[in-house]
Design a protein around this motif. Structure first.
Motif, short mmCIF file in Angstrom:
data_model
loop_
_atom_site.label_atom_id
_atom_site.label_comp_id
_atom_site.label_asym_id
_atom_site.label_seq_id
_atom_site.Cartn_x
_atom_site.Cartn_y
_atom_site.Cartn_z
N UNK A 268 0.83 -1.19 0.00
CA UNK A 268 0.00 0.00 0.00
C UNK A 268 0.86 1.24 0.00
N UNK A 269 0.48 2.24 0.79
CA UNK A 269 1.28 3.45 0.90
C UNK A 269 2.50 3.16 1.78
N UNK A 270 3.69 3.42 1.22
CA UNK A 270 4.88 3.18 2.04
C UNK A 270 5.93 4.24 1.76
N UNK A 271 6.78 4.44 2.77
CA UNK A 271 7.88 5.39 2.69
C UNK A 271 9.19 4.61 2.68
N UNK A 272 10.10 4.98 1.80
CA UNK A 272 11.43 4.37 1.76
C UNK A 272 12.45 5.47 2.04
N UNK A 273 13.27 5.26 3.07
CA UNK A 273 14.28 6.26 3.44
C UNK A 273 15.67 5.66 3.27
N UNK A 274 16.47 6.32 2.45
CA UNK A 274 17.85 5.90 2.18
C UNK A 274 18.79 6.66 3.10
N UNK A 275 19.60 5.91 3.86
CA UNK A 275 20.53 6.51 4.82
C UNK A 275 21.96 6.05 4.53
N UNK A 276 22.81 7.01 4.17
CA UNK A 276 24.24 6.69 3.99
C UNK A 276 24.85 6.38 5.36
N UNK A 277 26.01 5.74 5.35
CA UNK A 277 26.63 5.37 6.63
C UNK A 277 26.96 6.60 7.47
N UNK A 278 27.23 7.74 6.81
CA UNK A 278 27.51 8.97 7.55
C UNK A 278 26.25 9.59 8.14
N UNK A 279 25.08 9.07 7.68
CA UNK A 279 23.80 9.60 8.16
C UNK A 279 23.20 8.72 9.24
N UNK A 280 23.23 7.40 9.05
CA UNK A 280 22.65 6.54 10.09
C UNK A 280 23.61 6.33 11.26
N UNK A 281 24.93 6.37 11.00
CA UNK A 281 25.96 6.31 12.05
C UNK A 281 25.81 5.08 12.95
N UNK A 282 25.43 3.96 12.36
CA UNK A 282 25.29 2.73 13.13
C UNK A 282 26.66 2.06 13.24
N UNK A 283 27.02 1.71 14.44
CA UNK A 283 28.33 1.11 14.67
C UNK A 283 28.47 -0.19 13.89
N UNK A 284 29.59 -0.36 13.22
CA UNK A 284 29.94 -1.57 12.46
C UNK A 284 29.05 -1.79 11.24
N UNK A 285 28.30 -0.78 10.82
CA UNK A 285 27.54 -0.86 9.57
C UNK A 285 28.08 0.25 8.66
N UNK A 286 28.96 -0.13 7.73
CA UNK A 286 29.63 0.84 6.88
C UNK A 286 29.00 0.91 5.49
N UNK A 287 27.74 0.53 5.41
CA UNK A 287 27.03 0.54 4.13
C UNK A 287 25.80 1.43 4.22
N UNK A 288 25.28 1.77 3.04
CA UNK A 288 24.00 2.46 2.98
C UNK A 288 22.89 1.49 3.35
N UNK A 289 21.90 1.98 4.10
CA UNK A 289 20.73 1.15 4.40
C UNK A 289 19.48 1.86 3.91
N UNK A 290 18.45 1.08 3.62
CA UNK A 290 17.15 1.60 3.24
C UNK A 290 16.14 1.03 4.23
N UNK A 291 15.26 1.87 4.74
CA UNK A 291 14.20 1.42 5.65
C UNK A 291 12.85 1.71 4.99
N UNK A 292 12.02 0.66 4.90
CA UNK A 292 10.69 0.79 4.32
C UNK A 292 9.63 0.70 5.41
N UNK A 293 8.69 1.66 5.39
CA UNK A 293 7.61 1.73 6.37
C UNK A 293 6.30 1.52 5.61
N UNK A 294 5.65 0.36 5.81
CA UNK A 294 4.54 -0.02 4.96
C UNK A 294 3.16 0.03 5.60
#
Length: 366
Positions: A268-294
């Motif tokens: 249905x209606x969903x939001x996808x947010x792309x976060x670079x590693x410099x934006x999400x700042x998650x320890x030991x995650x050096x990749x871009x992540x995408x989060x989908x809210x459905x």
């Protein structure tokens, strides 16, 4: 002042019986009342949406920060209804100016602190002698409020005065027991399954639909698996987690990133947010992540815009074929996380990215 609150009561009672007039036809008790009341004009266009936008801007501003600029109509009254905890409350918002750009967000731990001098220069919350809560917002240095929100303050079904509930909902009173944690999309985190007495199906890697106990497992996907096993015609492996959320629950960005608003048959209606590693700042995650809210019912104006962690992005719903028509106890936010790319084989367990942690069976880990 108390005299103006009496005027507001009178206006609101008139609006309740004749909410389509562009001006108010009232009997006045004197010239002062007439002068004060005749300055206001009723604005009937898109009032409910305007109310939601104003409430959202007040909610998401942090303590001591400026509330986002509001474009309204000078001396305009916007009348509508807002649903809180399954109860609809009549609301009237009064705007003294066309553009309101100098409101400072006040956040206190308890109602009594609103009486402190440093707070009264920005906000006053008073109960009228009839049945309303009026919250007045003052721009820096002003002696008259630029914005007033008038809410019917009683939930008559529960014989409950809702002053504190509304101030908490607007994040003016800090809800210490219901704070949004970093990396969580909801203020209350609970996984819901496809069976009423079990969380099976709501967690990542679990069978969604089956009564066969041998197939009720929570084995996570293996990386780059080429064929998904099936159970009763449904994907055996759930690609995200289902977070319990009554319709209209506010949803917040887990991390900073670029947002897009989308639609699919399943989500249905969903939001996808792309976060670079410099934006999400998650320890030991050096990749871009995408989060989908459905399965959202509504989204904020964030398409192709950068959002901040903790920013309100939308409201939960039951849109999409996998959520439409489900029982109310199953209403949920479907959360999917991708790491490295949005290829379906790059979906990972969202639990690893939340501050609130759950075990593989969907139970909270303290």
């Amino acid at each position: 002042n108390s005299q103006n609150y009496r005027y507001l009561d009178k206006i609101t009672r008139a609006l309740a019986t004749n909410s389509k007039e562009e001006s108010l036809d009232l009997e006045y008790d004197g010239p002062e009342e007439k002068e004060w009341m005749q300055q206001w004009k009723l604005r009937t266009s898109s009032s409910d949406q305007i109310l939601e936008k104003i409430i959202s801007k007040i909610q998401k501003a942090d303590k001591g920060q400026k509330i986002e600029k509001m474009q309204l109509k000078k001396n305009g009254i916007y009348v509508g209804k807002y649903k809180l905890d399954d109860v609809q409350y009549p609301i009237a918002i009064y705007s003294e100016k066309d553009q309101i750009d100098g409101l400072t967000k006040v956040v206190v731990n308890e109602v009594s602190e609103l009486k402190n001098k440093e707070n009264t220069q920005h906000i006053k919350a008073e109960e009228t002698f009839v049945k309303y809560l009026v919250i007045a917002f003052y721009e820096d240095g002003a002696t008259d409020p630029s914005l007033m929100i008038q809410i019917e303050k009683f939930d008559f079904s529960k014989r409950q005065n809702t002053k504190e509930k509304w101030l908490t909902f607007l994040n003016i009173i800090a809800n210490t027991n219901n704070q949004l944690l970093f990396g969580d999309p909801l203020k209350e985190m609970e996984i819901v399954g496809t069976n009423e007495n079990s969380k099976i199906g709501g967690t990542y890697g679990c069978t969604r639909y089956t009564d066969d106990p041998d197939l009720k497992n929570c084995e996570e996907w293996e990386k780059n698996i080429s064929n998904f096993p099936f159970s009763l015609g449904k994907n055996k492996v759930h690609d995200g987690i289902d977070l319990k959320a009554p319709l209209g629950t506010p949803v917040y960005a887990m991390f900073d990133g670029m947002a897009t608003v989308n639609y699919s048959t399943a989500l249905g209606n969903y939001i996808l947010i792309k976060s670079e590693d410099t934006e999400h700042k998650i320890k030991n995650v050096n990749q871009t992540i995408w989060v989908s809210y459905g399965h959202l019912s509504k989204t904020e104006d964030i398409n192709n815009k950068f959002v901040k962690q903790g920013q309100l992005i939308g409201y939960t719903g039951n849109s999409g074929e996998t959520a439409y028509g489900i029982s109310a106890w199953r209403y949920h936010l479907h959360l999917t996380v991708y790491k490295g790319s949005t290829n379906k084989y790059n979906r990972v367990n969202p639990i690893d990215f939340l501050t609130t942690k759950f075990d593989k069976n969907g139970n909270k880990i303290n």
